[in-house]
Design an enzyme around this catalytic site. Structure first.
Site, mmCIF file in Angstrom:
data_model
loop_
_atom_site.group_PDB
_atom_site.id
_atom_site.type_symbol
_atom_site.label_atom_id
_atom_site.label_comp_id
_atom_site.label_asym_id
_atom_site.label_seq_id
_atom_site.Cartn_x
_atom_site.Cartn_y
_atom_site.Cartn_z
ATOM 1 N N HIS A 122 0.794 -1.225 0.000
ATOM 2 C CA HIS A 122 0.000 0.000 0.000
ATOM 3 C C HIS A 122 0.826 1.273 0.000
ATOM 4 C CE1 HIS A 122 -3.441 -2.578 1.830
ATOM 5 N NE2 HIS A 122 -3.344 -2.711 0.526
ATOM 6 N N CYS A 130 3.344 13.408 -7.797
ATOM 7 C CA CYS A 130 2.407 14.330 -8.470
ATOM 8 C C CYS A 130 1.073 13.605 -8.653
ATOM 9 C CB CYS A 130 2.966 14.717 -9.849
ATOM 10 S SG CYS A 130 1.730 15.541 -10.898
ATOM 11 N N CYS A 134 2.624 13.402 -13.814
ATOM 12 C CA CYS A 134 2.867 14.109 -15.101
ATOM 13 C C CYS A 134 4.156 13.695 -15.795
ATOM 14 C CB CYS A 134 2.854 15.621 -14.853
ATOM 15 S SG CYS A 134 4.168 16.189 -13.739
HETATM 16 C C1 BV8 Z 1 -8.341 -2.341 -5.039
HETATM 17 C C2 BV8 Z 1 -2.840 2.971 2.502
HETATM 18 C C3 BV8 Z 1 -8.993 -2.737 -7.276
HETATM 19 C C4 BV8 Z 1 -3.489 4.301 2.683
HETATM 20 C C5 BV8 Z 1 -4.672 1.365 2.663
HETATM 21 C C6 BV8 Z 1 -16.341 -1.606 -2.851
HETATM 22 C C7 BV8 Z 1 -16.038 -0.502 -3.639
HETATM 23 C C8 BV8 Z 1 -14.726 -0.209 -4.000
HETATM 24 C C9 BV8 Z 1 -13.686 -1.030 -3.574
HETATM 25 C C10 BV8 Z 1 -14.003 -2.114 -2.788
HETATM 26 C C11 BV8 Z 1 -15.304 -2.416 -2.424
HETATM 27 N N1 BV8 Z 1 -15.280 -3.533 -1.643
HETATM 28 C C12 BV8 Z 1 -14.006 -3.956 -1.509
HETATM 29 C C13 BV8 Z 1 -13.218 -3.121 -2.204
HETATM 30 C C14 BV8 Z 1 -11.766 -3.220 -2.332
HETATM 31 C C15 BV8 Z 1 -11.139 -2.290 -1.297
HETATM 32 C C16 BV8 Z 1 -11.385 -2.805 0.103
HETATM 33 O O1 BV8 Z 1 -10.851 -3.816 0.503
HETATM 34 N N2 BV8 Z 1 -12.216 -2.076 0.853
HETATM 35 C C17 BV8 Z 1 -12.526 -2.470 2.216
HETATM 36 C C18 BV8 Z 1 -12.802 -1.207 3.038
HETATM 37 C C19 BV8 Z 1 -13.726 -3.394 2.174
HETATM 38 N N3 BV8 Z 1 -9.733 -2.341 -1.603
HETATM 39 C C20 BV8 Z 1 -9.202 -1.404 -2.383
HETATM 40 O O2 BV8 Z 1 -9.785 -0.420 -2.775
HETATM 41 C C21 BV8 Z 1 -7.777 -1.674 -2.815
HETATM 42 N N4 BV8 Z 1 -7.683 -1.511 -4.236
HETATM 43 O O3 BV8 Z 1 -9.016 -3.256 -4.657
HETATM 44 O O4 BV8 Z 1 -8.158 -2.029 -6.374
HETATM 45 C C22 BV8 Z 1 -10.313 -2.012 -7.292
HETATM 46 C C23 BV8 Z 1 -10.347 -0.722 -7.777
HETATM 47 C C24 BV8 Z 1 -11.576 -0.064 -7.831
HETATM 48 C C25 BV8 Z 1 -12.742 -0.684 -7.365
HETATM 49 C C26 BV8 Z 1 -12.680 -1.982 -6.841
HETATM 50 C C27 BV8 Z 1 -11.460 -2.646 -6.802
HETATM 51 C C28 BV8 Z 1 -6.842 -0.682 -2.175
HETATM 52 C C29 BV8 Z 1 -6.831 -0.914 -0.691
HETATM 53 C C30 BV8 Z 1 -5.668 -0.139 -0.076
HETATM 54 C C31 BV8 Z 1 -6.200 0.989 0.776
HETATM 55 N N5 BV8 Z 1 -5.059 1.647 1.446
HETATM 56 N N6 BV8 Z 1 -3.593 1.939 3.227
HETATM 57 C C32 BV8 Z 1 -3.272 4.849 4.068
HETATM 58 O O5 BV8 Z 1 -2.627 4.178 4.899
HETATM 59 O O6 BV8 Z 1 -3.759 5.958 4.313
HETATM 60 S S1 BV8 Z 1 -5.537 0.206 3.511
HETATM 61 C C33 BV8 Z 1 -5.225 0.369 5.157
HETATM 62 O O7 BV8 Z 1 -6.310 -0.245 5.797
HETATM 63 C C34 BV8 Z 1 -4.030 -0.373 5.637
HETATM 64 O O8 BV8 Z 1 -2.949 -0.282 4.747
HETATM 65 C C35 BV8 Z 1 -4.522 -1.771 5.799
HETATM 66 O O9 BV8 Z 1 -4.425 -2.494 4.640
HETATM 67 C C36 BV8 Z 1 -5.968 -1.545 6.086
HETATM 68 C C37 BV8 Z 1 -6.226 -1.723 7.550
HETATM 69 O O10 BV8 Z 1 -6.100 -3.045 7.739
HETATM 70 P P1 BV8 Z 1 -5.176 -3.583 8.917
HETATM 71 O O11 BV8 Z 1 -3.758 -3.330 8.612
HETATM 72 O O12 BV8 Z 1 -5.615 -4.951 9.150
HETATM 73 O O13 BV8 Z 1 -5.522 -2.681 10.149
HETATM 74 P P2 BV8 Z 1 -6.867 -2.707 10.960
HETATM 75 O O14 BV8 Z 1 -6.894 -1.449 11.722
HETATM 76 O O15 BV8 Z 1 -7.992 -3.081 10.057
HETATM 77 O O16 BV8 Z 1 -6.690 -3.950 11.950
HETATM 78 C C38 BV8 Z 1 -5.640 -3.932 12.893
HETATM 79 C C39 BV8 Z 1 -5.559 -5.315 13.451
HETATM 80 O O17 BV8 Z 1 -4.520 -5.325 14.407
HETATM 81 C C40 BV8 Z 1 -6.835 -5.753 14.175
HETATM 82 O O18 BV8 Z 1 -7.151 -7.072 13.793
HETATM 83 C C41 BV8 Z 1 -6.440 -5.705 15.639
HETATM 84 O O19 BV8 Z 1 -7.077 -6.721 16.402
HETATM 85 C C42 BV8 Z 1 -4.973 -5.995 15.564
HETATM 86 N N7 BV8 Z 1 -4.180 -5.491 16.673
HETATM 87 C C43 BV8 Z 1 -4.438 -4.436 17.483
HETATM 88 N N8 BV8 Z 1 -3.416 -4.312 18.374
HETATM 89 C C44 BV8 Z 1 -2.512 -5.285 18.081
HETATM 90 C C45 BV8 Z 1 -2.990 -6.035 17.002
HETATM 91 N N9 BV8 Z 1 -2.327 -7.068 16.473
HETATM 92 C C46 BV8 Z 1 -1.146 -7.389 17.035
HETATM 93 N N10 BV8 Z 1 -0.612 -6.708 18.078
HETATM 94 C C47 BV8 Z 1 -1.265 -5.661 18.621
HETATM 95 N N11 BV8 Z 1 -0.735 -4.997 19.670
#
Ligand code: BV8
Length: 256
Positions: A122, A130, A134
């Site tokens: 990601h 940009c 561009c």
């Molecule tokens: C894509 C960078 C093709 C930015 C990130 C409907 C419409 C449009 C799209 C979609 C749709 N449905 C699904 C999609 C696909 C979409 C998606 O998955 N959406 C989700 C919301 C359902 N994905 C995308 O859009 C991806 N691109 O698919 O392209 C496409 C194109 C167009 C249309 C369709 C498809 C791009 C996804 C990338 C987004 N960018 N990050 C930034 O950082 O600002 S994602 C971001 O969120 C993170 O990088 C990470 O991936 C995600 C969060 O997930 P986690 O890392 O798991 O973090 P989270 O907070 O969720 O969980 C933390 C975990 O840690 C928990 O389980 C917790 O219990 C645990 N924890 C807590 N404390 C601890 C611990 N574990 C261990 N130790 C601890 N102490």
């Protein structure tokens, strides 16, 4: 907290690995003080949903709001240092030199800790480009070479005048082809995947453990909560990665 028996079971599986892959999410950086995506972000951002802010549309509609959110996050990550969970993965790489870390995280804490084979699915919070790419995809921009009024939000691209944006993958954007292809290949080739600190909700990153399992790999999950990955985990180690990973590596080294 995870039982020692489960730690031993996981260590035994990893000990036999010939091709180890690790998938990390925001949870691995939590104990370094970096909020996860599902934590309620503190302060100004508590009323925003990250999935609404981390989009091209949000940036086009309000470049200053989105830019300021990333500057705020860069400030937090800038003060963060690797935690014992990051360092345990470095010890793991010393034992398994071909190990790869596939990370969803945009911080550089795996690099800071000393891991060397890292695939960023990601992007990279510290990098900018940009918005129009561009000069080619991507068009990297070094903002330390630019002067602009921070009160007005993002700087302008020195080549075309369009906004500069963070070089991260926003929701609705394609992942970098090279990183995604490498991650899929490594997930399909591994015989063990250690999945640490991810809710498993965001695709295609969250598909990696399934690719691994479908190819016959054992899945070990480290997470304090039950997640989408827990359903397919062969061993689930409940607890924070900063505590569990060092115990796992200690158990592994005990029979070194
Ligand atoms: C894509 C960078 C093709 C930015 C990130 C409907 C419409 C449009 C799209 C979609 C749709 N449905 C699904 C999609 C696909 C979409 C998606 O998955 N959406 C989700 C919301 C359902 N994905 C995308 O859009 C991806 N691109 O698919 O392209 C496409 C194109 C167009 C249309 C369709 C498809 C791009 C996804 C990338 C987004 N960018 N990050 C930034 O950082 O600002 S994602 C971001 O969120 C993170 O990088 C990470 O991936 C995600 C969060 O997930 P986690 O890392 O798991 O973090 P989270 O907070 O969720 O969980 C933390 C975990 O840690 C928990 O389980 C917790 O219990 C645990 N924890 C807590 N404390 C601890 C611990 N574990 C261990 N130790 C601890 N102490």
């Amino acid at each position: 907290m995870t039982s020692d028996d489960l730690i031993q079971e996981a260590a035994e599986i990893i000990r036999k690995s010939k091709n180890l892959a690790v998938l990390t999410g925001a949870g691995v950086s939590k104990e370094s003080g970096v909020p996860t995506f599902r934590d309620a972000l503190d302060g100004l951002w508590v009323q925003y949903d990250p999935a609404q802010l981390a989009t091209r549309q949000a940036f086009q509609e309000n470049p200053k709001l989105v830019w300021d959110w990333y500057q705020y996050r860069r400030g937090m990550v800038g003060e963060a240092t690797p935690n014992p969970g990051h360092y345990a993965l470095v010890v793991l790489e010393k034992r398994f030199p071909d190990m790869v870390i596939i990370t969803q995280n945009v911080d550089d804490l795996h690099e800071q800790a000393g891991n060397t084979h890292i695939i960023h699915l990601h992007g990279n919070l510290a990098a900018n480009k940009c918005v129009a790419n561009c000069q080619g995809t991507p068009t990297p921009i070094d903002i330390t070479q630019l002067e602009w009024d921070e009160d007005n939000g993002p700087p302008s691209c020195p080549y075309c005048g369009e906004h500069v944006r963070p070089d991260v993958v926003w929701f609705g954007e394609m992942l970098p082809t090279d990183a995604l292809e490498k991650a899929i290949v490594r997930s399909e080739q591994c015989d063990v995947m250690l999945v640490v600190g991810t809710s498993g909700l965001v695709t295609p990153a969250a598909n990696m453990p399934r690719y691994a399992q479908q190819s016959g790999a054992k899945i070990i999950e480290v997470n304090p909560d039950y997640t989408m990955i827990s359903q397919i985990a062969d061993v689930k180690l409940d607890g924070p990665s900063g505590q569990v990973l060092p115990k796992l590596v200690e158990a592994l080294e005990a029979d070194a």
